[in-house]
Design a protein around this motif. Structure first.
Motif, PDB file in Angstrom:
ATOM      1  N   VAL D 159       0.818  -1.220   0.000  1.00  0.00           N
ATOM      2  CA  VAL D 159       0.000   0.000   0.000  1.00  0.00           C
ATOM      3  C   VAL D 159       0.847   1.264   0.000  1.00  0.00           C
ATOM      4  O   VAL D 159       0.316   2.371  -0.119  1.00  0.00           O
ATOM      5  CB  VAL D 159      -0.975   0.036   1.194  1.00  0.00           C
ATOM      6  N   GLN D 160       2.148   1.103   0.147  1.00  0.00           N
ATOM      7  CA  GLN D 160       3.019   2.276   0.124  1.00  0.00           C
ATOM      8  C   GLN D 160       4.422   1.838  -0.253  1.00  0.00           C
ATOM      9  O   GLN D 160       4.905   0.809   0.236  1.00  0.00           O
ATOM     10  CB  GLN D 160       3.031   2.940   1.526  1.00  0.00           C
ATOM     11  N   MET D 161       5.048   2.590  -1.148  1.00  0.00           N
ATOM     12  CA  MET D 161       6.466   2.351  -1.438  1.00  0.00           C
ATOM     13  C   MET D 161       7.184   3.670  -1.232  1.00  0.00           C
ATOM     14  O   MET D 161       6.804   4.675  -1.843  1.00  0.00           O
ATOM     15  CB  MET D 161       6.683   1.863  -2.859  1.00  0.00           C
ATOM     16  N   GLY D 162       8.229   3.641  -0.420  1.00  0.00           N
ATOM     17  CA  GLY D 162       8.864   4.912  -0.057  1.00  0.00           C
ATOM     18  C   GLY D 162       7.766   5.817   0.471  1.00  0.00           C
ATOM     19  O   GLY D 162       6.886   5.379   1.226  1.00  0.00           O
ATOM     20  N   ARG D 165       1.948   6.473  -1.478  1.00  0.00           N
ATOM     21  CA  ARG D 165       0.861   5.592  -1.065  1.00  0.00           C
ATOM     22  C   ARG D 165      -0.072   5.274  -2.230  1.00  0.00           C
ATOM     23  O   ARG D 165      -0.143   6.030  -3.194  1.00  0.00           O
ATOM     24  CB  ARG D 165       0.021   6.269   0.027  1.00  0.00           C
ATOM     25  N   ILE D 166      -0.799   4.194  -2.078  1.00  0.00           N
ATOM     26  CA  ILE D 166      -1.828   3.905  -3.074  1.00  0.00           C
ATOM     27  C   ILE D 166      -3.025   4.833  -2.837  1.00  0.00           C
ATOM     28  O   ILE D 166      -3.172   5.428  -1.760  1.00  0.00           O
ATOM     29  CB  ILE D 166      -2.326   2.442  -3.018  1.00  0.00           C
ATOM     30  N   ASP D 167      -3.840   4.923  -3.851  1.00  0.00           N
ATOM     31  CA  ASP D 167      -5.127   5.624  -3.731  1.00  0.00           C
ATOM     32  C   ASP D 167      -6.189   4.549  -3.494  1.00  0.00           C
ATOM     33  O   ASP D 167      -6.443   3.712  -4.363  1.00  0.00           O
ATOM     34  CB  ASP D 167      -5.402   6.376  -5.034  1.00  0.00           C
ATOM     35  N   ARG D 168      -6.775   4.561  -2.291  1.00  0.00           N
ATOM     36  CA  ARG D 168      -7.722   3.494  -1.935  1.00  0.00           C
ATOM     37  C   ARG D 168      -8.951   3.509  -2.846  1.00  0.00           C
ATOM     38  O   ARG D 168      -9.659   2.510  -2.947  1.00  0.00           O
ATOM     39  CB  ARG D 168      -8.171   3.630  -0.469  1.00  0.00           C
ATOM     40  N   GLU D 169      -9.184   4.628  -3.489  1.00  0.00           N
ATOM     41  CA  GLU D 169     -10.315   4.688  -4.421  1.00  0.00           C
ATOM     42  C   GLU D 169     -10.087   3.772  -5.623  1.00  0.00           C
ATOM     43  O   GLU D 169     -11.027   3.351  -6.288  1.00  0.00           O
ATOM     44  CB  GLU D 169     -10.499   6.129  -4.927  1.00  0.00           C
ATOM     45  N   ARG D 170      -8.844   3.543  -5.948  1.00  0.00           N
ATOM     46  CA  ARG D 170      -8.529   2.729  -7.133  1.00  0.00           C
ATOM     47  C   ARG D 170      -8.282   1.264  -6.777  1.00  0.00           C
ATOM     48  O   ARG D 170      -7.771   0.505  -7.603  1.00  0.00           O
ATOM     49  CB  ARG D 170      -7.279   3.294  -7.809  1.00  0.00           C
ATOM     50  N   PHE D 171      -8.597   0.880  -5.520  1.00  0.00           N
ATOM     51  CA  PHE D 171      -8.313  -0.480  -5.054  1.00  0.00           C
ATOM     52  C   PHE D 171      -9.000  -1.522  -5.938  1.00  0.00           C
ATOM     53  O   PHE D 171     -10.208  -1.526  -6.090  1.00  0.00           O
ATOM     54  CB  PHE D 171      -8.796  -0.633  -3.616  1.00  0.00           C
ATOM     55  N   ASP D 172      -8.218  -2.437  -6.494  1.00  0.00           N
ATOM     56  CA  ASP D 172      -8.744  -3.494  -7.364  1.00  0.00           C
ATOM     57  C   ASP D 172      -8.069  -4.817  -6.990  1.00  0.00           C
ATOM     58  O   ASP D 172      -6.875  -5.005  -7.231  1.00  0.00           O
ATOM     59  CB  ASP D 172      -8.446  -3.127  -8.830  1.00  0.00           C
ATOM     60  N   TRP D 173      -8.836  -5.719  -6.381  1.00  0.00           N
ATOM     61  CA  TRP D 173      -8.249  -6.991  -5.933  1.00  0.00           C
ATOM     62  C   TRP D 173      -7.565  -7.726  -7.089  1.00  0.00           C
ATOM     63  O   TRP D 173      -6.522  -8.360  -6.888  1.00  0.00           O
ATOM     64  CB  TRP D 173      -9.323  -7.900  -5.331  1.00  0.00           C
ATOM     65  N   ASP D 174      -8.161  -7.666  -8.249  1.00  0.00           N
ATOM     66  CA  ASP D 174      -7.611  -8.430  -9.371  1.00  0.00           C
ATOM     67  C   ASP D 174      -6.270  -7.889  -9.857  1.00  0.00           C
ATOM     68  O   ASP D 174      -5.511  -8.588 -10.521  1.00  0.00           O
ATOM     69  CB  ASP D 174      -8.613  -8.438 -10.540  1.00  0.00           C
ATOM     70  N   GLU D 175      -6.016  -6.625  -9.543  1.00  0.00           N
ATOM     71  CA  GLU D 175      -4.773  -6.008 -10.001  1.00  0.00           C
ATOM     72  C   GLU D 175      -3.549  -6.565  -9.260  1.00  0.00           C
ATOM     73  O   GLU D 175      -2.426  -6.552  -9.781  1.00  0.00           O
ATOM     74  CB  GLU D 175      -4.873  -4.482  -9.798  1.00  0.00           C
ATOM     75  N   ILE D 176      -3.796  -7.063  -8.036  1.00  0.00           N
ATOM     76  CA  ILE D 176      -2.673  -7.411  -7.158  1.00  0.00           C
ATOM     77  C   ILE D 176      -1.672  -8.367  -7.805  1.00  0.00           C
ATOM     78  O   ILE D 176      -0.455  -8.164  -7.718  1.00  0.00           O
ATOM     79  CB  ILE D 176      -3.196  -8.009  -5.824  1.00  0.00           C
ATOM     80  N   GLU D 177      -2.177  -9.383  -8.483  1.00  0.00           N
ATOM     81  CA  GLU D 177      -1.273 -10.391  -9.045  1.00  0.00           C
ATOM     82  C   GLU D 177      -0.728  -9.976 -10.414  1.00  0.00           C
ATOM     83  O   GLU D 177       0.059 -10.702 -11.027  1.00  0.00           O
ATOM     84  CB  GLU D 177      -1.994 -11.747  -9.171  1.00  0.00           C
ATOM     85  N   ARG D 178      -1.122  -8.818 -10.882  1.00  0.00           N
ATOM     86  CA  ARG D 178      -0.729  -8.413 -12.243  1.00  0.00           C
ATOM     87  C   ARG D 178       0.534  -7.581 -12.302  1.00  0.00           C
ATOM     88  O   ARG D 178       1.102  -7.420 -13.374  1.00  0.00           O
ATOM     89  CB  ARG D 178      -1.861  -7.576 -12.872  1.00  0.00           C
ATOM     90  N   TRP D 182       2.746  -6.350  -6.246  1.00  0.00           N
ATOM     91  CA  TRP D 182       1.577  -6.849  -5.516  1.00  0.00           C
ATOM     92  C   TRP D 182       0.739  -5.687  -5.006  1.00  0.00           C
ATOM     93  O   TRP D 182       0.306  -5.693  -3.853  1.00  0.00           O
ATOM     94  CB  TRP D 182       1.971  -7.702  -4.310  1.00  0.00           C
ATOM     95  N   THR D 183       0.527  -4.688  -5.836  1.00  0.00           N
ATOM     96  CA  THR D 183      -0.292  -3.576  -5.349  1.00  0.00           C
ATOM     97  C   THR D 183      -1.648  -3.583  -6.048  1.00  0.00           C
ATOM     98  O   THR D 183      -1.737  -3.934  -7.231  1.00  0.00           O
ATOM     99  CB  THR D 183       0.407  -2.209  -5.526  1.00  0.00           C
ATOM    100  N   PRO D 184      -2.703  -3.223  -5.322  1.00  0.00           N
ATOM    101  CA  PRO D 184      -4.048  -3.244  -5.905  1.00  0.00           C
ATOM    102  C   PRO D 184      -4.353  -1.979  -6.719  1.00  0.00           C
ATOM    103  O   PRO D 184      -5.450  -1.853  -7.245  1.00  0.00           O
ATOM    104  CB  PRO D 184      -4.956  -3.310  -4.672  1.00  0.00           C
ATOM    105  N   ASP D 185      -3.389  -1.086  -6.823  1.00  0.00           N
ATOM    106  CA  ASP D 185      -3.598   0.201  -7.495  1.00  0.00           C
ATOM    107  C   ASP D 185      -2.688   0.234  -8.724  1.00  0.00           C
ATOM    108  O   ASP D 185      -1.469   0.445  -8.614  1.00  0.00           O
ATOM    109  CB  ASP D 185      -3.263   1.325  -6.501  1.00  0.00           C
ATOM    110  N   ALA D 186      -3.298   0.059  -9.897  1.00  0.00           N
ATOM    111  CA  ALA D 186      -2.504  -0.052 -11.126  1.00  0.00           C
ATOM    112  C   ALA D 186      -1.710   1.224 -11.384  1.00  0.00           C
ATOM    113  O   ALA D 186      -0.552   1.177 -11.843  1.00  0.00           O
ATOM    114  CB  ALA D 186      -3.430  -0.363 -12.306  1.00  0.00           C
ATOM    115  N   ALA D 187      -2.308   2.355 -11.084  1.00  0.00           N
ATOM    116  CA  ALA D 187      -1.603   3.614 -11.320  1.00  0.00           C
ATOM    117  C   ALA D 187      -0.391   3.730 -10.404  1.00  0.00           C
ATOM    118  O   ALA D 187       0.678   4.199 -10.814  1.00  0.00           O
ATOM    119  CB  ALA D 187      -2.555   4.794 -11.101  1.00  0.00           C
TER     120      ALA D 187
END
Lengths: 367, 367, 367, 367
Positions: D159-162, D165-178, D182-187
């Protein structure tokens, strides 16, 4: 098991000294919603209480258990149960002799060697009075067992006093509660009464062997390799004051047998496997078979005797000691309810452990 | 002690089945900077190794220990030591009979009753082969003891085979390593050879009693009330396959004594307290006295015998079984190094526990 | 750590409910011969005691600790120390509402879901009153630390109340004991007083962040991998009522840094290694470095508030609840001495563990 | 939890060093008759395996897990499961520099201070390579959970690198493995790719925050007071290499809230209680509510960087060090499957603990 705690899920921690204000046990991990009345525990306490016959110490303690926590509206809550027993009969007396000298056969010297300090009054923490806390905890365990395994039974009795054994042919369960020695052999009780009077009058003491049997428990109890049911029972019984040997089933005599004598044959009964005999004491590979679980332990004669014994003082000077206090000529008698309590705690702990690992309908069916 | 781990600070976890690819032990909490060569452990392993005389199973395992972790530049690092022993002699054979039938006296039936599944090949986890892992761990413990308590010694030996006991008058420490039974009585060794040949040829088996003595250890070891040294030794020994009884010092015979016989008198020697006798087996109140620590345990006769025994199948049908594999006519023989290993692990654990609670120069001085 | 016990060698077991007759702690494994006066423990208790300012609950408990065992002639004996605290101010009141409804944010519902029974009076076992037992145990730990590591110091303080943080530039150790918030920033104390008055009058509550620092302790404490010092501190602090986050050193903000900022550079000082900074909070690889050990934890706002919240009854009916009792508008205040107590217990436990595994002069020298 | 073991009933012991022949985990207390194929564990291992993108260390280890015990005919037997992972890519290189100097921010200096010896090759026992053993054990836990709680799910993500942070509005479970983070926020994944390339090229490193969510688990998990679910999760996560902070639900930000914001309101849903929000992270009073269990932890930036840092040698001489090996610019990436593994182990342990204490249909019904 660590210091003053034993058990994995049903965990008992005892505390207190012989002559402090109180002692007790904290019972943790108890299942919730088990009816628990103080009277049920008190019943166990009363069986161990001193001063009930001329064969036990004349110290008079009502040993009333107070439940300070973990019970609400007469039911266990699943939180720790504090069982407190006040010490009321710590006679004021002169402890100067015992403070300076080590009683042979007692923990006086080892507590000093280990800790460099000891509460010498009445043996302090090493006193058999600590077993009152075990019996209280065992009382809780028994009530839980009553709920979880209706019909199960745990019964201890004396099978040997000094060199005198019972005759197994005369074994009568109903006799156990009728004599002051908790023995199932009425004739033995008679003979022992005379023998023990002699011991007592001579200012001496005698050892004993206690057997405890647990019936009606399911197969599958025990967690090999290092929490085997027999191994944990061995620890539990050996931790009782003055115990020097523990046997399961055939015990030390197993060495005398040949293989075909020792291996209990199996057949199929209406309710599952049956065994032609029980040399194994109900435990194979550290796991209960469903048969009676049979444990025996030997209690050494009290070292507190009126006969003078050579010893040394804290300063290392040679001296003699005679232990004058109020003592049991055969501590084995009061070890009977203690052994039952330890059996109840260990078995209940394994009932919970087994349910945790495997579930309620655990194990494999036969037939 | 929990499932497959024992010990408080020096903790041993064993794993592996008789016929899997390997078994082993993880030794955790080992003090760092202890020299540890594989040869030292291998020496212990070789004493337990099968196939060394006609009196032990003909299974041939080199039992080579590999140290996979926790040792660097020949020294322990304080991190977990993984000791791995490959199984190399799992003969391919037909296990269909043993898969279906429960061998009387074995853990076959209880593992099934508990888990509903069992690795029946060679007894799986309940096989005495697991003791190889204990001996490896004990080898580590012995090296640590060598560093911490120079001059201390742990020695096991057989004192009874079947009904035949040694004569304590003929006790000779040097004899122990000279005969295949690890007995200190040369005459007994001769007699037992004939006795055991008879047992073996008859397709039967016999029990035994092993004694293990630890000498040169300090007073103060043992953590009452529930980690008493004797109680933990009882658990340790009772957890060994086929053990049915454990004794400390006088053991079960303590019940036969009167108080003045049993209480070891104390005098002052040049290096501290001395005792006139050792009925207590070196332990009072669960704490070591500095005397020899003496433990005995009885091993039942192997249930794997050539004589047919009645049993049932998994389906509950009556049948008979004969165990044909390679087995020990007296498993007690190979229990000697196992008992030594357990003694070493328990004592070392308590050396560390005592140092933790009390410090290096623990306890009180006398004189 | 199991149920109601924590610690490896210095083991604390707590028991008791908010409105039962008493609660307490059993401290086991304490080193012997440590001077222990009730006053020393009472001093810790008094810091946590409610009713000392208008910012804490008006429940009035003297919280007197009775030492029932384990101390003799003013010194610890190495046996279990029972610390008992009587509950004296359990006002008789009508619990019928709280008995039927679950307070949002409270453990009411989960105790019910888990155990199917709960002592609803004052929160029962889940009440913050349980922390009195921790503070008593911590008082024992502090006395042992005073003996073993003279000059070491453990100090907690508040660094944030609600959204308001202290200014680290104004940090003054001496200020901590001067204000009712245990904060080192006098200006913050002033502002918080006004803020908290507003919260209190609004019938609301606020969260806080507490920091605890342990100074003067040696390097080498912590037992990787699963008894790392930071991991055990995390468990200890997270187990305190209402705590939702735990940080070591840089804490959650560590994620914001780059490697060269975060790695505390090392130089050689007169007494050993020195570090240019302490982002690590005094712990590397789970082992103390000898620097200050720095832990922070966040306490959520009390859920017991005067504002109505929607909830359900045991029967599943929708309802509302207002918690009227005597409560803390900021429980974080009284969490300060609790955090100190947990720090003391955990560090002492690791001092003993380290001494056990490695000895008194443990570890490697540098330089 | 002791040294290298964690868990009460489902117990995991790990062993092994970064550059030894192998490392592994012993899983004890596993329920029997759980289907367990190596592929299921391998799937977890592959998610943690290094060298899968340019953002993780280029060390190439196949990390194949061998199951040496505890599984028979593709099913667990209830006996210890040994999971062994060979180290295959320990490049021979010159370790003389790292042997003499302590890397700032590493455990080099504390292992030396504690043990006086260390396996300096690749960090030895303190290497993040140890987490491979956790992931293997977690793979076993996941299979057991699949049997016991069908439909439950454990998922970690960044959910955060350095400082980003991710934007929780863009949370997408399917994105995680892509994406490789391993983040749910593609952007966020896009932006982080550029940020991390910069960090890597600069020879630096960055921290991260990982969140792990467990869904579909029952209410009632957690054993207050000292085995609270949140407290044990805190220990579990804090024990992972480089972790400096752990949060449950609202975490450190709970301090910013007022009571009425923080207390999740309760209503009755079709399948039981429902909550208007989850500030509590699914845990109240240390016991799960049945909501999602939400844990976050912060991973500090790797201290192994190409930028020179000041340090000292074992002799205490000032020097500089640059860590040239193969390292992760953001170790947080590979911490995602490690966090999932720890969550799985802790939750399974509490499923078994709860079943042990309370039974299969534990707790109280609502409605």
């Amino acid at each position: 098991m660590s210091f003053n705690t034993f058990g994995h899920l049903f965990r008992v921690t005892t505390w207190g000294e012989s002559h402090g204000p109180a002692l007790g046990a904290t019972v943790d991990g108890c299942p919730p919603r088990i009816p628990l009345e103080p009277d049920a525990i008190q019943h166990c306490m009363d069986r161990r209480r001193p001063g009930q016959s001329r064969y036990t110490t004349q110290r008079r303690e009502p040993d009333r258990v107070e439940i300070l926590s973990g019970v609400f509206d007469g039911m266990t809550t699943g939180t720790p149960i504090q069982l407190l027993i006040k010490n009321t009969d710590q006679r004021s007396k002169d402890y100067s002799e015992i403070a300076e000298k080590f009683r042979p056969g007692h923990a006086d010297i080892t507590y000093w060697q280990k800790y460099g300090i000891r509460d010498y009054r009445g043996g302090g923490r090493s006193s058999a009075r600590e077993t009152a806390a075990r019996v209280a905890a065992g009382g809780v365990a028994r009530e839980v067992i009553r709920s979880l395994v209706p019909g199960a039974r745990i019964q201890g009795y004396m099978v040997q006093m000094g060199p005198h054994r019972i005759d197994r042919e005369r074994f009568d369960w109903d006799e156990i509660e009728r004599n002051p020695f908790w023995t199932p052999d009425a004739a033995a009780a008679d003979r022992w009464a005379g023998y023990l009077d002699g011991i007592r009058k001579a200012g001496s003491s005698t050892g004993a062997v206690i057997e405890v049997v647990a019936s009606g428990f399911p197969a599958g109890l025990g967690a090999p390799i290092y929490a085997k049911l027999d191994a944990e029972l061995a620890l539990a019984m050996m931790s009782i004051n003055a115990v020097k040997g523990v046997e399961i089933g055939e015990g030390m005599a197993a060495s005398d047998l040949v293989g075909e004598e020792n291996a209990d044959e199996i057949s199929m009964g209406p309710d599952g496997p049956e065994f032609s005999s029980n040399h194994a004491g109900g435990i194979l590979g550290g796991i209960s078979t469903g048969q009676d679980i049979v444990v025996r332990f030997a209690v050494k004669p009290t070292s507190s005797i009126l006969k003078p014994r050579r010893t040394i003082t804290k300063s290392g000077n040679a001296t003699q000691i005679v232990t004058k206090g109020r003592h049991d000529p055969c501590v084995g008698i009061r070890a009977v309810p203690v052994g039952e309590a330890m059996m109840a705690c260990v078995i209940l702990d394994h009932l919970l452990l087994c349910r945790g690992q495997i579930g309620e309908n655990c194990g494999g069916r036969i037939g």
